[in-house]
Design an enzyme around this catalytic site. Structure first.
Site, mmCIF file in Angstrom:
data_model
loop_
_atom_site.group_PDB
_atom_site.id
_atom_site.type_symbol
_atom_site.label_atom_id
_atom_site.label_comp_id
_atom_site.label_asym_id
_atom_site.label_seq_id
_atom_site.Cartn_x
_atom_site.Cartn_y
_atom_site.Cartn_z
ATOM 1 N N LYS A 282 0.762 -1.037 0.114
ATOM 2 C CA LYS A 282 0.123 0.064 0.449
ATOM 3 C C LYS A 282 0.770 1.126 0.262
ATOM 4 O O LYS A 282 1.902 1.384 0.589
ATOM 5 C CB LYS A 282 -0.640 0.058 0.992
ATOM 6 C CG LYS A 282 -1.980 0.880 0.962
ATOM 7 C CD LYS A 282 -2.474 0.097 2.333
ATOM 8 C CE LYS A 282 -4.184 1.577 2.094
ATOM 9 N NZ LYS A 282 -5.244 0.905 3.388
ATOM 10 N N GLU A 366 -19.218 -4.647 10.068
ATOM 11 C CA GLU A 366 -20.129 -3.771 10.687
ATOM 12 C C GLU A 366 -21.181 -4.716 11.997
ATOM 13 O O GLU A 366 -22.031 -4.532 12.580
ATOM 14 C CB GLU A 366 -21.290 -2.879 10.021
ATOM 15 C CG GLU A 366 -19.986 -1.694 9.830
ATOM 16 C CD GLU A 366 -19.185 -2.379 8.800
ATOM 17 O OE1 GLU A 366 -17.829 -1.217 8.078
ATOM 18 O OE2 GLU A 366 -20.000 -3.255 7.977
ATOM 19 N N ARG A 394 -25.102 -1.360 7.435
ATOM 20 C CA ARG A 394 -25.522 -3.055 7.497
ATOM 21 C C ARG A 394 -25.414 -3.671 8.011
ATOM 22 O O ARG A 394 -25.527 -4.890 8.428
ATOM 23 C CB ARG A 394 -23.982 -2.964 6.551
ATOM 24 C CG ARG A 394 -23.017 -2.024 5.771
ATOM 25 C CD ARG A 394 -21.657 -3.154 5.660
ATOM 26 N NE ARG A 394 -20.748 -2.380 5.833
ATOM 27 C CZ ARG A 394 -19.641 -1.744 5.244
ATOM 28 N NH1 ARG A 394 -19.812 -1.726 3.696
ATOM 29 N NH2 ARG A 394 -18.517 -1.591 5.766
#
Length: 638
Positions: A282, A366, A394
């Site tokens: 990343k 979540e 969600r």
């Protein structure tokens, strides 16, 4: 003289480039991304990490005939460059400009609007079924990160693909956060072996043998047993995916173009589900992003030479919320904090360091995080769940079924409530008031400013049931001292709870009157109080003395400041109209104050696009000037 990014005719030029040319192009793309994102802000580190992966995808596959689905989609910047949208980066994520996520309306190469995590595999399965039922011929590729693989829907999709056996290619972009890298000659050898003609022919022969009576079963089971033993002995990192029914290729170097293209070409030859495991870094190619990948994941404007991000002078709502949660933990040993892969972003960084045993990051899960918190709350702990408003959607079922039905004391710290700006439709948190208000036992607090945020968390701890504390993105204004309003208002009124009805005594966070008016009263929710103050001043300049109420609690609703002498109440809220505070207040007024007319100013019943908040507010009549004009015109008509 070398070409600039703007000079290429993508994606056609890409098809004619050799590996050396592609390698040089990767450097150009990284320089371009750093230059453009530093000026507009955006998701830098994820895109720097997928440059070679994106090049290989568009070299091997034929977009848009072949369908490339980007999970979340914040890592699709290189994809946008390679599909002819480089010029759009000057307006990236700005009002009227190019989106930071895939948009079907923007390009035929964007095959689905994505913005939330862990959905790409399910989408790929759906597109593969459509292809097969329509007798069409194209590849379906899902690109998903290792972080997104922590979300349950990703594994539900893998399980479904396994059962179907349909031809789908899943590319796991692993930047080292969840699956340990398995490098070396053995891994490469196994990858080559699995995609070689003898290996693929052997698998086909095994299926054919299975069709023979009696002897076929014996031979097939014996061969499969040998295969299973070899798999467990030689490929420990890929067993999970193999057991789910996918042919596993990797791990491979996600920055090696040759390895990437070979793996993708091999996947095209395999008529069944394939997972390519690519190890990437990343932020690759930009030292500041490599050293601080979280900081440069979604970053504001910054100096590309120094990597210093331009910051506002004040503290953010997220940081004030984080400090408030930490203070609660210092006061009460039973307070724990839960994050869904957003520890620093939701202000929980200091909490996680101070109380590592009381901090839990559940990943991008979540729904699990909420039920996990319900389990803790049922056994004496006081969990604070810090999640962005649009991501909390969600977990709707878990909030309702696992928390509210049992009236469990879970505190929801709802960050990024309301319109958030540049991320657009998928990230605006405008639905939380509407859907949480429908849930029995839920209390909803809407603080504005630093002091109110801190007070809200203290009061939430004293409520023995679920509490949602809703606050916006961005800088948190310091609460006024002494005079509580910039609009020369009267001091806030506080109502003695002894005089209130039974319903109103449940209100923990009383509304406050900031200004008194004649026949117009503005009731502003949360951050809209700041807009309300400006409207009061503007109306005053037009000869209209308007009242202003700071609505600090939406549910249970505090209507103690309603006055039958006021003919019109205007509600301002950073949310949708249907099911919002204004609609609820209007319903209450129709029963208890029928002479009061309620005019609701909210975001429209549509998905609001991306752009800076000021421009969006002006377009949809949510800025102080537009609201003032509307009130003035309504009074003339009335």
């Amino acid at each position: 003289m070398s070409k600039s990014i703007y000079d290429y005719n993508f994606p056609e030029d890409l098809k004619r480039m050799n590996v050396d040319e592609l390698d040089l192009l990767s450097y150009q793309i990284r320089e371009f991304l750093i230059e453009k994102v530093s000026a507009t802000g955006g998701h830098l580190a994820p895109n720097l990490g997928v440059v070679e992966l994106s090049l290989a995808l568009h070299k091997v596959f034929n977009s848009p005939v072949d369908k490339i689905i980007w999970d979340v989609g914040h890592q699709s910047y290189v994809h946008k460059i390679l599909t002819g949208r480089a010029k759009g980066f000057d307006s990236l994520r700005t009002f009227g400009g190019m989106s930071g996520f895939p948009k079907v309306s923007e390009s035929p190469h964007d095959v689905f609007d994505t913005g939330h995590s862990s959905t790409a595999i399910s989408l790929a399965m759906g597109m593969a079924v459509s292809r097969d039922l329509n007798s069409e011929n194209y590849e379906v590729v899902a690109v998903i990160g290792d972080g997104a693989m922590t979300g349950g829907p990703a594994f539900e999709g893998l399980n479904n693909i396994s059962e179907s056996g349909r031809k789908v290619t899943v590319i796991l972009n692993d930047n080292g956060m969840s699956i340990a890298p398995n490098v070396g000659g053995l891994a490469k050898h196994l990858s080559n072996l699995r995609t070689s003609a003898p290996y693929l022919n052997a698998k086909k022969a095994m299926r054919q043998v299975a069709n023979l009576p009696k002897i076929g079963d014996m031979l097939y089971n014996g061969m499969r047993s040998v295969k299973e033993h070899m798999k467990y002995a030689l490929l420990p990192k890929g067993v999970l995916f193999e057991e789910l029914g996918l042919t596993y290729l990797g791990p491979i170097d996600g920055h090696n173009l040759i390895e990437l293209m070979e793996a993708m070409e091999s996947a095209k030859k395999i008529d069944e589900p394939v997972l390519i495991h690519a190890i990437t870094k990343k932020g690759k190619g930009y030292r500041s992003a490599e050293l601080n990948p979280d900081k440069f994941h979604g970053v504001g404007k910054f100096d590309p030479c120094t990597g210093i991000v331009k910051k506002s002078e004040g503290k953010s709502y997220s940081s004030i919320a984080g400090e408030s949660i930490l203070e609660l933990a210092k006061q009460h040993d039973n307070v724990v904090a839960v994050s869904a892969a957003m520890c620093e972003a939701t202000g929980l960084g200091d909490f996680s360091k101070r109380y590592p045993n009381r901090f839990f990051d559940v990943g991008i899960a979540e729904a699990h995080g909420v039920t996990f918190s319900a389990g803790m709350a049922a056994n004496g702990l006081r969990p604070v769940v810090a999640i962005y408003s649009s991501f909390l959607q969600r977990a709707y079922d878990q909030i309702l079924e696992d928390v509210c039905i049992q009236n469990l004391p879970v505190i929801f710290a709802i960050d990024r409530a309301g319109v958030v700006g540049a991320d657009g439709e998928t990230h605006h948190g405008v639905f939380d008031i509407a859907y949480l208000s429908s849930m029995p036992n839920m209390t909803i607090l809407t603080p504005n400013g630093e002091d109110q945020v801190r007070e809200a968390f203290q009061k939430a701890y004293d409520i023995h049931g679920p509490v949602a504390i809703r606050y916006p993105r961005g800088e948190c204004p310091k609460s006024d001292k002494g005079d509580s309003s910039s609009c020369a208002a009267d001091k806030p009124e506080r109502i003695n709870s002894v005089l209130l009805s039974n319903e109103e005594t449940d209100v923990m966070f009383r509304n406050e009157r900031i200004a008194k008016g004649n026949d117009v009263d503005i009731w502003a929710v949360g951050r809209m109080v700041e807009t309300g103050k400006k409207v009061v001043e503007k109306l005053s300049g037009m000869g209209i003395k308007s009242g202003l109420v700071d609505v600090k609690q939406v549910k249970p609703m505090d209507i103690s400041l309603l006055d039958d002498d006021i003919s019109t109440v205007i509600t301002l809220e950073d949310g949708i109209e249907n099911g919002g505070f204004g609609q609820q207040l209007a319903a209450k007024c129709s029963l208890k104050h029928p002479k009061v007319n309620v005019m609701r100013i909210t975001w429209p019943d549509k998905f609001v696009e991306h752009g800076d908040i000021a421009s969006l507010e002006k377009k949809y009549g949510m800025d102080a000037d537009s609201i003032t004009e509307r009130i003035y015109e309504e009074r003339k008509v009335g």
